[in-house]
Scaffold this active site. Structure first.
Site, PDB file in Angstrom:
ATOM      1  N   TYR A 305       0.837  -1.193   0.000  1.00 48.87           N
ATOM      2  CA  TYR A 305       0.000   0.000   0.000  1.00 48.87           C
ATOM      3  C   TYR A 305       0.879   1.253   0.000  1.00 48.87           C
ATOM      4  O   TYR A 305       1.883   1.341   0.688  1.00 48.87           O
ATOM      5  CB  TYR A 305      -0.997   0.027   1.163  1.00 48.87           C
ATOM      6  CG  TYR A 305      -0.456  -0.305   2.531  1.00 48.87           C
ATOM      7  CD1 TYR A 305      -0.431  -1.621   2.990  1.00 48.87           C
ATOM      8  CD2 TYR A 305      -0.003   0.697   3.385  1.00 48.87           C
ATOM      9  CE1 TYR A 305       0.055  -1.925   4.254  1.00 48.87           C
ATOM     10  CE2 TYR A 305       0.474   0.397   4.658  1.00 48.87           C
ATOM     11  CZ  TYR A 305       0.505  -0.918   5.079  1.00 48.87           C
ATOM     12  OH  TYR A 305       0.991  -1.222   6.318  1.00 48.87           O
ATOM     13  N   GLY A 320       7.407   1.213  13.949  1.00 45.21           N
ATOM     14  CA  GLY A 320       6.318   1.340  12.979  1.00 45.21           C
ATOM     15  C   GLY A 320       4.930   1.455  13.566  1.00 45.21           C
ATOM     16  O   GLY A 320       3.948   1.560  12.821  1.00 45.21           O
ATOM     17  N   HIS A 324      -4.036   5.656  15.556  1.00 40.20           N
ATOM     18  CA  HIS A 324      -4.582   6.552  14.533  1.00 40.20           C
ATOM     19  C   HIS A 324      -5.979   6.101  14.121  1.00 40.20           C
ATOM     20  O   HIS A 324      -6.401   4.966  14.394  1.00 40.20           O
ATOM     21  CB  HIS A 324      -3.663   6.616  13.305  1.00 40.20           C
ATOM     22  CG  HIS A 324      -3.520   5.306  12.562  1.00 40.20           C
ATOM     23  ND1 HIS A 324      -4.442   4.853  11.654  1.00 40.20           N
ATOM     24  CD2 HIS A 324      -2.536   4.364  12.608  1.00 40.20           C
ATOM     25  CE1 HIS A 324      -4.038   3.698  11.148  1.00 40.20           C
ATOM     26  NE2 HIS A 324      -2.890   3.372  11.723  1.00 40.20           N
ATOM     27  N   CYS A 342      -0.425  -1.241  14.046  1.00 35.94           N
ATOM     28  CA  CYS A 342      -0.962  -0.007  14.623  1.00 35.94           C
ATOM     29  C   CYS A 342      -2.242  -0.288  15.410  1.00 35.94           C
ATOM     30  O   CYS A 342      -2.863  -1.345  15.256  1.00 35.94           O
ATOM     31  CB  CYS A 342      -1.256   1.009  13.519  1.00 35.94           C
ATOM     32  SG  CYS A 342       0.235   1.655  12.725  1.00 35.94           S
ATOM     33  N   ASN A 344      -5.839   0.848  15.507  1.00 33.66           N
ATOM     34  CA  ASN A 344      -6.831   1.557  14.700  1.00 33.66           C
ATOM     35  C   ASN A 344      -8.011   1.988  15.556  1.00 33.66           C
ATOM     36  O   ASN A 344      -8.516   1.212  16.381  1.00 33.66           O
ATOM     37  CB  ASN A 344      -7.356   0.649  13.583  1.00 33.66           C
ATOM     38  CG  ASN A 344      -6.315   0.312  12.528  1.00 33.66           C
ATOM     39  OD1 ASN A 344      -6.584  -0.450  11.605  1.00 33.66           O
ATOM     40  ND2 ASN A 344      -5.112   0.853  12.645  1.00 33.66           N
TER      41      ASN A 344
END
Length: 395
Positions: A305, A320, A324, A342, A344
């Site tokens: 991506y 990393g 968010h 991450c 989410n």
């Protein structure tokens, strides 16, 4: 004939004495009072003055280190006047001791400069003596700069470490660098320095900082000999710890929880790193909020991506991981762990969290198969306290 010869010899001896008394030091033998003659003189002059002034650095010394103290001392008498001046003729700050036996400087010296001193004393025999001379400080082949973080005036979270960085050259003598570092806190806090890389030494408390702690950092590095260069300049910082806020993510719960002063203040549904793949877990460990970015770039060609932008991004490691928004993953938020590491959140929740966090707020991750590697920054809270203390150069 004989009388005339004796007068000439006496004059020659007097001239020799005057020549050596104008400039003397600890390294140039015992100084004499002005106009005095050596002990054992047979010319019929006055006996030698008792007072002797010495100086360190010695007269005409070269390559003097800038942190070396200047000391002008007298024996068999008391100092009556001392002046040390820089190349511009301005006085170097210093003071005579209460017993009037010595003078020392309170102002540090500059690199590559010549300093001049003049001292007078009155001997115990009521005879005056004086000393005049100069010395030159070193010009280092290399100076090494340092920076400090947090910088002046910031308010940061309770997990924020203090970092002194040497971005260009890593000090060879870490102990010398660390000895020059000073932390003052209100209230008092137990903590330790640790070298987290060759170029960086961090200070963290044993536990999180108490809320509202006032911190002053003094890195008195100017003139410090690192073994491979000298300190270029001092660096300082004054900053404040904010309120106590801790973020906790237990990955199997699919939720991010915010605690203020130890009490649960908010719970936000989340989708965390994929459970089945340790490479994609949100790794266990205590991290901190490192950055706050209204829009973050999450492009990662390795996983196929590019040009991926997410709002209200809060970096928690250099491995990393971020907190968010990810509305594209809305179906899994609060239900399944499907991210690449991450945390989410719904956009509204990410915005609410973004608005409340400070840089340095702790983020405690548990429940994953993988642990955060200590090679990732900021890694200070990944070390147990005893291990952390062992990483000091002064242990």
């Amino acid at each position: 004939m004989r009388a005339g010869r004796r007068t000439i010899v006496g004059a020659f001896l007097l001239a020799s004495v005057l020549a050596v008394t104008g400039c003397s030091s600890t390294e140039s033998g015992s100084p004499l009072g002005v106009g005095d003659k050596p002990t054992g003189d047979t010319s019929g002059g006055e006996p030698q003055a008792k007072a002797k002034i010495t100086a360190d650095p010695a007269v005409d010394a070269k390559d003097v280190e800038v942190l070396k103290p200047i000391k002008i001392s007298v024996t068999e008498g008391q100092l009556t006047d001392v002046s040390v001046t820089n190349p511009e003729g301005k006085p170097v700050a210093g003071a005579v001791a209460a017993d009037k036996l010595s003078w020392t400087n309170s102002e540090r010296l500059g690199y590559g400069k010549t300093y001049t001193y003049a001292a007078k004393a009155m001997g115990s025999d009521n005879k005056p003596v004086e000393l005049k001379g100069s010395f030159t400080t070193m010009t280092p082949a290399k100076t090494i700069r340092a920076t400090v973080n947090p910088t002046d005036g910031q308010t940061v979270g309770v997990g924020m470490p203090i970092s002194v960085n040497f971005p260009d050259v890593a000090p060879k003598d870490r102990a010398a660098a660390e000895k020059a570092l000073k932390i003052e806190t209100t209230p008092k806090v137990e903590g330790s320095w640790a070298w987290v890389s060759p170029n960086k030494v961090d200070f963290r408390p044993k536990e999180y900082w108490p809320a509202n702690t006032k911190i002053t950092v003094s890195a008195n590095l100017y003139g410090v000999n690192y073994g491979n260069g000298y300190g270029k300049a001092d660096v300082t910082s004054k900053f404040t710890i904010g309120r106590n806020l801790v973020i906790k993510v237990n990955t199997p719960e699919h939720a991010l929880k915010v605690f203020k002063n130890g009490a649960l203040a908010a719970t936000y549904p989340s989708s965390n790193g994929k459970d089945a793949d340790p490479e994609l877990n949100t790794p266990n460990g205590t991290l901190i909020v490192m950055t706050r970015e209204p829009v973050g770039d999450f492009s990662n060609p390795k996983y196929g991506y590019t040009n991926v932008k997410k709002k209200w991004s809060m970096r928690i490691s250099n491995h990393g991981e971020y907190l968010h928004e990810n509305e594209e993953n809305r179906a899994n938020i609060g239900k399944n762990n499907t991210s690449h590491g991450c945390v989410n959140l719904y956009e509204a929740d990410a915005k609410a969290l973004f608005d409340m966090v400070l840089i340095g707020d702790p983020v405690e991750v548990t429940g994953s198969k993988a642990n955060m590697p200590t090679t990732s920054e900021v890694n200070d809270w990944l070390y147990p306290w005893d291990k952390w203390k062992s990483m000091s150069a002064l242990k």
